[in-house]
Design a protein around this motif. Sequence first.
Motif, short mmCIF file in Angstrom:
data_model
loop_
_atom_site.label_atom_id
_atom_site.label_comp_id
_atom_site.label_asym_id
_atom_site.label_seq_id
_atom_site.Cartn_x
_atom_site.Cartn_y
_atom_site.Cartn_z
N ARG A 149 -17.02 -13.12 -16.65
CA ARG A 149 -16.74 -11.73 -16.22
C ARG A 149 -15.38 -11.60 -16.74
O ARG A 149 -14.28 -11.99 -16.40
CB ARG A 149 -16.65 -11.60 -14.75
N LYS A 150 -15.31 -10.80 -17.87
CA LYS A 150 -14.15 -10.40 -18.74
C LYS A 150 -13.04 -9.60 -17.89
O LYS A 150 -12.04 -10.04 -18.08
CB LYS A 150 -14.59 -9.80 -19.89
N ARG A 151 -13.39 -8.64 -17.18
CA ARG A 151 -12.34 -7.72 -16.21
C ARG A 151 -12.79 -7.74 -15.10
O ARG A 151 -13.95 -7.58 -14.52
CB ARG A 151 -12.43 -6.48 -17.13
N THR A 152 -11.78 -7.91 -14.19
CA THR A 152 -11.62 -7.37 -12.71
C THR A 152 -10.73 -6.50 -12.49
O THR A 152 -9.49 -6.47 -12.95
CB THR A 152 -11.52 -8.80 -12.18
N SER A 161 -16.26 -5.95 -14.54
CA SER A 161 -17.34 -5.83 -15.55
C SER A 161 -18.38 -6.40 -15.44
O SER A 161 -18.53 -7.15 -14.50
CB SER A 161 -16.83 -5.95 -17.09
N SER A 162 -19.44 -6.32 -16.23
CA SER A 162 -20.89 -7.03 -16.04
C SER A 162 -20.66 -8.43 -16.27
O SER A 162 -19.75 -9.01 -17.13
CB SER A 162 -21.78 -6.57 -17.06
N TRP A 163 -21.44 -9.14 -15.73
CA TRP A 163 -21.52 -10.67 -15.81
C TRP A 163 -22.19 -11.02 -17.40
O TRP A 163 -23.23 -10.34 -17.56
CB TRP A 163 -22.37 -11.31 -14.73
N ASP A 205 -17.30 -9.69 -6.74
CA ASP A 205 -16.86 -8.75 -6.00
C ASP A 205 -16.64 -9.11 -4.64
O ASP A 205 -17.10 -10.04 -4.12
CB ASP A 205 -18.13 -7.60 -5.99
N ARG A 206 -15.71 -8.71 -4.15
CA ARG A 206 -15.13 -8.82 -2.91
C ARG A 206 -14.57 -7.83 -2.00
O ARG A 206 -13.84 -6.87 -2.61
CB ARG A 206 -14.03 -10.09 -3.01
N GLU A 207 -14.90 -7.94 -0.72
CA GLU A 207 -13.87 -6.77 0.29
C GLU A 207 -13.55 -7.47 1.42
O GLU A 207 -14.02 -8.46 1.89
CB GLU A 207 -15.29 -5.68 0.72
N ARG A 208 -12.47 -7.22 1.44
CA ARG A 208 -11.59 -8.08 2.63
C ARG A 208 -10.78 -7.14 3.48
O ARG A 208 -9.95 -6.06 3.13
CB ARG A 208 -10.56 -9.01 1.83
N LEU A 209 -10.87 -7.08 4.70
CA LEU A 209 -10.24 -6.71 5.74
C LEU A 209 -9.12 -7.41 6.47
O LEU A 209 -9.57 -8.49 6.65
CB LEU A 209 -11.10 -6.11 6.89
N GLU A 210 -7.81 -7.00 6.72
CA GLU A 210 -7.04 -7.84 7.27
C GLU A 210 -6.23 -7.27 8.19
O GLU A 210 -5.73 -6.20 8.08
CB GLU A 210 -5.85 -8.37 6.22
N LEU A 211 -6.11 -7.76 9.59
CA LEU A 211 -5.28 -7.27 10.58
C LEU A 211 -4.24 -8.05 11.06
O LEU A 211 -4.20 -9.26 10.97
CB LEU A 211 -6.32 -6.95 11.73
#
Length: 667
Positions: free
Chosen positions: A411-414, A445-447, A464-470
Amino acid sequence: MKIVYPIYWLTASMTFCGYAEEESVPADNPYQDYSLKAAKEVDTSGWECKACSSDGQWQGSAALGAGYSDNGGSTRFNNWVPTHSDVGAVGTLSADLGQVNDDGEYTRFEVEDLGLKRFRIGTELGDYDGVRASLYYSQSPYYWNDDSLSAYRGDGTTLTEGDLRTFDKESIREKIQIGLKYTPPSPWQPYADMTFEQKEGTYSYYDNRVPGVGSVPGYIHKPLSHETLNTAVGVSYLEEDWLIDAAYRASVFRNDNQALYFGPASDPFADARAYEPDNEFHQVAVSGNYRMDRQTIDGRVLWQESTSDGGLNVFPGSPNQKAKFDGKVNTVQVDAGYSNRLTSKAALKVRADYRDRDDRSDKDAVIGQTRPTTDRTRSGLEVVGDYRYNRSWKIQGGYDYRYRSREEADRKRTNESTLYLSTRYKPVDDWSAGAKVSWQDRDGSSWRNDSANSPNLRQYYLADRERLELRGDIRYQLNDSTQLSAAAWYGDEDYPTPDIGRSSGKDYGYDATVDYQHDENTVGYAYLNYQQIESKQQSANSNSPDFSRYTSELTDEAVVVGVGANRNNLMDKRLDIGLDYSYSYGKGKTSTTSNADFDYPDNRSQGHRLEVNGTYRVDDRQSIKLNIRYENYDEDDYLFAADEASLGRVNQDYDGYFGMVSWEYKY
């Protein structure tokens, strides 16, 4: 009128005096209240800064120690008590002596733990208003264990097959540090530093075959010998509201070995493993800072080049087109920051950075293969706002954006964005509390999906990632003697389309501390730390027509508990005693949905540490000191336990003891 406040600080054995100045409120200030008008002139007669003086005599202390140590049959204990032998007597010498003259010239000698394998010795001399030089030599070992097995024998880097024997897996680092600094009474501040480091010892390679035994896990011991030279030369220019610094830094690494050969006695060069190649690093950097009333601007520009020189002819039969691999990577980096105290309650901070990595290394050193370039581009922007609602309540919010480009990656770009909000409440009362919440999202970008080995693999650092921190913390002053504090955190991350790879993760824990001070001579403390890390992994069997997908879950937890106390000035203010104890426990657990929901055995470790210190002052110059240490440690890793016959006793289980009495004399 100016009110003058003195500031005192101590360097070596000489006290320097300086001043901080604050303008008093002008008489015609229309915003003065009655209390200011009625205030009396400050009496500064007791604040007068007197000239410092020194008689040029040597001052400091020296100590001789004698004791006994027993590592319980494991060299791991020697990381805490680095003695020269497993069991036996120990002797040490420590000293810290200095001399300062009225004109600012000084000399200092320092010796720390001479007699142990981890020690430091050196000297500093010069003039506080001129040239200062330093020279230090230190030695530091690190131990893994001395019971690992290897079926290879030989001197140097050529090994031949034989019977299984133990070897010591350890290293020792020797370091020489040379420093030179010129601090004249002017804005110019040149400096230079150099550190030479030599590292020797024995590491190990893992192999899936042991000669004479068969296809079982084993070790190949790896002799280690290399040197590193680090240097830095620069000059700073300092003014009241701004400064600038220009510096050159370099690091040169030289490995005495190029390849490790091993095989049967008839052909010791049958197989080979490469050592780390010689490499160099050079950097030129210019940085600065400028302050304008409530605003501050800072920035930095740097250029650096990394080169690597690895010989390829040392590997017999290798399909090389060149005698050596020439590696070269150039990097340019620019970053800048701006902060502004907008009002008495609000502030703004902005920071941006850009980094470009250009890979110019050989691409065709091996016949039939073309190495892809590893160019990288990184940039970021961070904006932070602070607002103080009142004396007790402060709020902070920010946004952080990170862009990454990897041309050769799947994946070229994040793109990664983080939003966070934090607050701290600290009233006049005996407590305070804080909290922070952050949300992070990453996409890209696309894989490429052109990998023949695993076209569906999603590397966790690209996915892809989603992170919640408390996070939260609280402090409470229970009474004049006792303070309580606690902090906790929770993080939850999700990988929405893992396919094959990491799909989710959690990490959470807490810290709790009690500090107690009965009086100036009696203090105590206790603490508890807990952390748990969980992750879930989606896997597949590439040899199966339907990939036979399965899920693995990993859980690691760690606990540390400790207590301690110190009591000073007992027995007519002659005796000080102290005690520190800690207990640590760790466990790792792995389970999988394959093979009928199989659970692997747990990995576990635990340890107890106890240290007792005592000091008895015979008179104003002489003291007798006592230091006792005890450690109990054991661990169980089922992978090592199942293959002890071929790997050796890798898991550690021991009781280590150390005791020393020393005599200290103050000059």
